[in-house]
Structure formats: C-alpha cells, structure tokens
Design a protein around this motif. Structure first.
Motif, PDB file in Angstrom:
ATOM      1  N   ARG A 164     -14.635   3.895   1.467  1.00  0.00           N
ATOM      2  CA  ARG A 164     -13.276   4.155   1.920  1.00  0.00           C
ATOM      3  C   ARG A 164     -12.722   5.409   1.251  1.00  0.00           C
ATOM      4  O   ARG A 164     -12.196   6.308   1.897  1.00  0.00           O
ATOM      5  CB  ARG A 164     -12.372   2.965   1.610  1.00  0.00           C
ATOM      6  N   SER A 469      -9.414  -3.136   4.726  1.00  0.00           N
ATOM      7  CA  SER A 469      -8.803  -3.235   6.042  1.00  0.00           C
ATOM      8  C   SER A 469      -8.045  -4.553   6.159  1.00  0.00           C
ATOM      9  O   SER A 469      -6.968  -4.619   6.730  1.00  0.00           O
ATOM     10  CB  SER A 469      -9.873  -3.150   7.107  1.00  0.00           C
ATOM     11  N   ARG A 472      -4.811  -4.255   4.538  1.00  0.00           N
ATOM     12  CA  ARG A 472      -3.876  -3.468   5.330  1.00  0.00           C
ATOM     13  C   ARG A 472      -3.259  -4.330   6.422  1.00  0.00           C
ATOM     14  O   ARG A 472      -2.051  -4.384   6.590  1.00  0.00           O
ATOM     15  CB  ARG A 472      -4.619  -2.285   5.949  1.00  0.00           C
TER      16      ARG A 472
ATOM     17  N   GLN B 106      -9.609   4.125   6.499  1.00  0.00           N
ATOM     18  CA  GLN B 106      -8.626   3.107   6.162  1.00  0.00           C
ATOM     19  C   GLN B 106      -7.527   3.633   5.260  1.00  0.00           C
ATOM     20  O   GLN B 106      -7.727   4.581   4.519  1.00  0.00           O
ATOM     21  CB  GLN B 106      -9.327   1.939   5.466  1.00  0.00           C
TER      22      GLN B 106
END
Lengths: 572, 145
Positions: A164, A469, A472, B106
């Motif tokens: 990420r 994710s 999030r 992300q």
C-alpha cells in the motif's frame, strides 16, 4: 596521483558490489563482506575527493571516450564531494546496522535476504551518481537508479502495508520521473545541450520566459523528490512502513538528493532566478505545515517523517535566499540533517526492537528499561530541535543570520517561521521523550486501558494494517464490508498479517509476559552510536565545516570554477 | 530550430494528456496503462526536440542533413527505464491483487482515521494523552512496525 580518475569509483564500486552480491546470494557471509567493503571504500574515496576538490578545485572526468561536450561528465566539486562523503558515512552505518539486525528486521523474509544487499548497493550507486552527475540526463538516470532500488526496498517482503505504501510512493515518483523527462526534452529543444556547464552559458542567452519555463519544470520535478510543501504529502504515507534501516536511509538521503538537485540547478543554471520568492514561500510552508503534522502524530516513525518534511524547508530557505551565506547555511544544514535524521530512524528501529512498538500509546519507561537507548535518542533529538551547542543549532543560526542579512519582509517572515518550527520540533521530540522514555510502562498501560475504544479489541479488521481497505470502508461508511471483493482466504491472510505485525499489547503487558529481548544486539547499537557520534563530530568541527561550506557556496554562486574546469578542453 | 513538426507535437501532447488522466486513476492497472501512454508521448516530444529528421548519422556514411542522434539515444534509455518500471508496477499490481482481491491505490490508514476524527470533531490521541477520554480509539491503530 591523478585524482580525477577516482571520480567514477563511488558509482562503479557499489555497482560492481551489487553484481557480486547478487551472484553470491547463497553465501551470506561473503555477501556481507563485499557490501560493507565496497561502502567503506566509497567512504575513503569520498574523503579523498573532498580534500582534492577543496585543494585544487573541481575534479572532472569525461567518460565514454566521446568528443567532449557530447560525452558524459562526472564532476566532483566541493558541494558534490561533501554530499558524497556524508552520504557514504551514513550508508555504511546503515548497512552495518542492518547486518546486525539479521537483515531487514523481518524474520519471515528469508527470500528477500539475497535481494537486500544488491539493491542497497544500487541505491548507493544511484545516490553517488546523482551527486557527481555533470549533465541533466545522467542526473535523470541516477534518479532512476536510486528510485528503482528504493521501490524494491520499500516493498521488501511484499506485505500488504508495504504494498500500500509502495503504491503511493511508486506512482508519485513515476509522475516526477516523467516530468523530469519532459523537462529534459524541453531543455534540449531550447538549448541543444544537456551538460550543466554548457547549459549555464546557454540558458543565460535564452529569452526570459523560456528560461522561466525550464526553471519551473525542473523545480517542480525536484520539489517532488525533495518533498517541498505542496508536493510533500506522499512522504509521511510511504516511509514509515519500510524496515527501519530502509526508512533511515530513505529519510537521510533520498530527499536530500532532491535538495541537492534544486541547489545545483538554482545556482548553476538560474543564478538570477526570478523565483526566489516562490522558493521562500514554499520553504516557509514546508517548515510550518510539516511540523504541525509532526505534532499531531502518535507514532514515532510518522512523527519523524513529518519532521523530515518540515526540515527540508530550512534547506530550501537557504537556497531561496540566494546569497553566499544562505547557500552555505543550506549546505551545512543538508550535511547535518542527513546524519541526524538517519540516526533518529535507526534509534527508532532499536526502540521497536527493544519494546516491540513505536507507538506513543504503547510505549513508556524506556529510559529506565534501556538507558543507553534513551541517550541515543536524546542526543540526536535535541540536535534536530536545535539545542546549542549541537550542529542543528549552528546550522539554524547560520540560516537565520543569512535571512536577517537579506532583510526583506519575506526573509524576516522566514526567520520567524524557522524559529517557530525549531520550537515546535523541540515540542514534538520532547513529547516523544516524555511519553516513550519518561513515564512508567504501568502508566502507559493504564492510560491506554482507560481509553474508551469500541472496536479496539473486537477484531483485527478495523483500522488495522492488514485491513487497509477494510479499515477505510469500515471507518468511512460504517457499512458492511464489500464481501464480493474479498474471499475468505483474503481475510484470513489479512488476519495473519495483522496478528504477526501488530500484536495488540502494550509495553507493560509485553514486559509482564517477558516476550521482549533482554538486550539489544551490540551489532545494531554500535552503528547507531557511531552515527550519533558522527553527528557530534559535525558539531565539534562546525567551524571548519562552515568554512568549507562558505567556500563551496562561493564556488556555486561564482560558477566560473565549475564551468571552466568542465569545459576546459572543449574547443569553443 | 527552424521549424517544428506540429503533428508530432500534437500527438505527443495528446498521449501525455491521456497518460496523466490514467495515472490519476485508482486502479494500478490503469496507472500502468497511463504510464506506458505517457512515456510514449514523451518519447515523441524527444523526437520533436531533436529537430527536423535527416539522414542517418553514421560515421563514414554521413552526408547531407543529419538527424540529431542524441535525443534518440536519450529516448532509448528512457524506453529501457520505462520497461523496467512497467515490469515493477505489474508485479506490484499482481501482489496487491493477491493480497486484497483488487489493485486499487488505498487511502492511508492514518489519514483515514484523522479524517474520521475531524468529521466527529475529536482530538487526536497522540496530541494530548491526559484528556484521552474524548477519543474514540487510540490513534496508533494504523501504525505498523
């Protein structure tokens, strides 16, 4: 002896070392010896070049045997040689540290052991090449070398958090590389040359608006690399996830290569720059916004990443002043900051090793638990904040004096901003000290336990690393997870990573369980201590060093020594 | 340079525009396509920078007006570098897909938690540990070793 012949070696040696270590990946001992040997050799070479450049002017070599203005030139002037020496010392310490750490700090990554050494050496070669490059395209190539190595190092092991972070880092740097390519094309179209010395003559003959466009393109490119304010947001997101030595070397060197490029281009190509005010504004905002970000962080690594951004502002401040004193202060500050920022990240790596976390909420009582560690953190932290008599203070004083000498309202605003940033840096590191080192682990445990935290222990998904994710989605919508996108195995994988990487226990619990290492490996502490000692040496020799940076700044501003040496044998 | 090849310039500009647009996408695969398109556009710009095309600049055979060989050498280098970058981005997108089931870029966990806190008007945990009770969750949730 002909010193010029040594100029390519700081690039060639690490590259050869990289090749050798790649072939010897099944012989770890030999691999380590080669890596360390080549970096020590680079350090010695850099010291020789520094002396040579200081005594007899810039050392130039044209490689490839092309007719001279066409070939590739490598130039070691005072600035390049100083950068080379400081970076060589720092990377040697970091490599020694990572050897002591086993490799990169992640036991599960046996596969990446063989990759670490070659990649690290390519990174060093790229950094050296960037400092020595005498033309724009070679500078681009060296940026690509060090970026490629950094992509690999940042995503080492390929865990989710690193992928990420790596994605952001790679995409941002790709963009800046592409911008660099465009700038080079435009520069070539406008001037028909890419050699920096030739460009310095030809750009002066261009119409003002064309020169301005070239300058803006190049500055934007380098500002992304150097993390100057509006273009700095990628940095705190991407650096903290990497293994400690990797973060340390990135923080110390990669942004400084961008600063070096800005310094070189501003002084050599655009000496009568119309953009100095813009640079000063960028410097002010970088300093203030960066340090405000640092204050808000509760993780030491992230806090340090923000101070890194913030202190880039000091260097841009010096460059933007465009006086001898300002440039000299900026060079001094770069040398100081490379050392200090790397040392701090190495210390944080030690903290992580000793206490199992870098989060201020989980830490406490480190000063009693590991007094030496406390000392190793305290000295560079105070140095970063600029406490006299350390080099951070001297560098800041140099810059402030330069700012006051200029005396415009904007310069005074910068001086005020720099002082405020220094104080806020002190606040940020003092807070870290007070929380992580001073209070007792029991206090830390109680403080953390008293937090009303729904979801803190209910599952590894919410807000956790492994579920970037998921976090999030869960955090933003509070809605159901996108089940379609996630198979059961994905969730299991995420849970595995989470349980491996972020145990939900603070230092107190870990101490009670006794699952922490009793002491730190000496082979990790020694390089860190060495780097801290080096930063103290910089403070001790600050007088001569300032003399040296004054001479380097005078060279840069005068330009004739550089241009005449490079183009000495070019038939005009 | 006396005249500029407008077709090359406009094609290059269009490619660069499309490339930048794709780079701004969330999916890494699109970023990858954007990268390829963008670098091709830039290669065209180098041909523009090299000036008008001419005969091949080969030693001993060079006659008449010659092409500028230097931008072509630069483009070759750039192509090689782009190839390497492409390979790396593909690998990274694949790894991301392995781990997450998608290859979207992300949000930073810490950023997301700060934004959430800002929406709820809460103070950061790291900022003031004494008045901890207003906060919903410790901020180090997103931290990682």
């Amino acid at each position: 002896m002909n010193v010029e012949a040594l100029v390519p070696l700081p690039v060639v040696l690490p590259l050869l070392g990289a090749g050798a270590t790649l072939m010897l990946s099944h012989r770890p001992q030999l691999q380590r010896a080669i890596s360390l040997g080549s970096l020590v050799a680079v350090t010695v070479l850099a010291a020789v070049l520094l002396v040579a450049a200081d005594r007899s002017g810039p050392q130039v070599i044209w490689i490839g045997g092309w007719p001279e203005p066409l070939g590739v030139s490598l130039v070691a002037d005072r600035l390049s040689a100083l950068m080379l020496l400081v970076s060589a010392v720092v990377v040697t310490a970091v490599l020694a540290y990572s050897l002591g750490q086993g490799m990169t700090g992640d036991d599960e990554e046996h596969a990446s052991l063989s990759i670490y050494h070659p990649t690290f050496l390519v990174l060093v070669a790229g950094v050296s090449n960037a400092f020595l490059a005498g033309d724009l395209f070679n500078l681009f190539v060296s940026f690509e070398m060090l970026l490629f190595a950094s992509y690999v190092l940042l995503t080492l092991g390929g865990t989710e958090a690193r992928i990420r972070a790596g994605t952001i880092y790679v995409v941002v740097n790709l963009m800046s590389s592409m911008l660099f390519l465009i700038s080079i094309a435009v520069v070539y179209a406008a001037t028909g040359s890419l050699n920096l010395a030739q460009l310095s003559q030809r750009i002066a003959e261009l119409p003002d608006h064309v020169a301005l466009m070239l300058q803006l393109l190049l500055l934007t490119t380098f500002a992304i690399k150097a993390a100057v304010f509006p273009l700095s947001f990628w940095l705190p997101d991407s650096y903290p996830t990497a293994p400690a030595p990797v973060t340390a070397v990135f923080a110390g060197l990669l942004t400084k290569v961008g600063v070096y490029a800005i310094l070189r281009v501003q002084t050599l190509l655009f000496p009568d720059s119309p953009l100095t005010d813009l640079l000063l504004w960028a410097a002010l905002l970088t300093m203030v916004v960066g340090i405000l970000g640092a204050i808000a962080q509760s993780d030491i690594k992230r806090m340090l990443s923000f101070t890194l951004v913030s202190h880039i502002g000091y260097m841009i401040f010096g460059i933007g002043l465009a006086t001898d004193a300002g440039v000299s202060g900026a060079i001094f500050y770069v040398a100081h900051h490379i050392t200090i920022q790397t040392a701090l990240f190495l210390v944080v790596g030690l903290v992580e090793r000793r206490a199992g976390s870098t989060s201020l909420i989980r830490l406490g009582g480190l000063a009693r638990l590991a007094p030496l560690l406390g000392l190793l953190f305290f000295v560079p932290a105070m140095n970063l904040a600029g406490i006299p008599p350390l080099s951070g203070f001297l560098g800041k004083v140099g810059l402030l004096q330069a700012g006051v000498d200029v005396g415009t309202p904007l310069a005074y605003a910068l001086v005020a901003g720099a002082v405020a940033t220094s104080l806020l840096t002190l606040y940020a590191v003092a807070k870290t000290w007070a929380v992580a080192f001073w209070r007792s682990p029991e206090e830390a445990h109680e403080a953390a336990a008293s937090l009303p935290d729904p979801g803190f222990d209910t599952g590894p998904h919410t807000g956790q690393v492994g579920g970037g994710s998921l976090a999030r989605v869960a955090a933003d919508d509070g809605g159901p997870l996108p089940g379609a996108a996630l198979s059961v195995s994905d969730v299991a994988e995420a849970e595995r990573i989470v349980s491996d990487e972020t145990p939900d226990r603070d230092l107190h619990q870990r101490l009670c369980d006794g699952d922490l290492p009793e002491r730190l490996p000496l082979s990790m502490v020694l390089p860190t201590a060495g780097l801290v000692a080096f930063s103290l040496v910089l403070s001790v020799v600050a007088g001569p060093l300032f003399g040296f940076t004054d001479r380097a700044a005078a060279d840069l501003r005068e330009r004739t020594a550089y241009v005449e040496t490079v183009l000495a044998e070019v038939p005009s | 340079m006396e005249e500029v090849n407008l077709t090359l310039t406009l094609t290059g500009a269009a490619l660069v525009g499309c490339g930048v647009y794709l780079l701004l996408e969330r999916s890494l695969t699109r970023v990858l396509v954007g990268l390829v398109v963008l670098s091709n556009g830039i290669s065209l710009l180098y041909l523009v920078a090299g000036g008008k095309a001419g005969n091949a600049p080969i030693v001993g055979k060079a006659e008449g007006r010659l092409s500028d060989a230097l931008p072509q050498a630069l483009v070759l280098t750039a192509i090689v570098i782009t190839l390497g970058t492409t390979a790396f981005v593909v690998a990274m997108a694949y790894r991301s897909w392995q781990l997450n089931g998608h290859d979207d870029v992300q949000d930073d966990v810490e950023d997301a938690s700060i934004r959430r806190r800002a929406d709820l008007d809460e103070s950061s945990q790291g900022y003031d540990l004494d008045s901890a009770d207003t906060s919903e969750r410790p901020a180090e949730e997103g931290s990682r070793p």
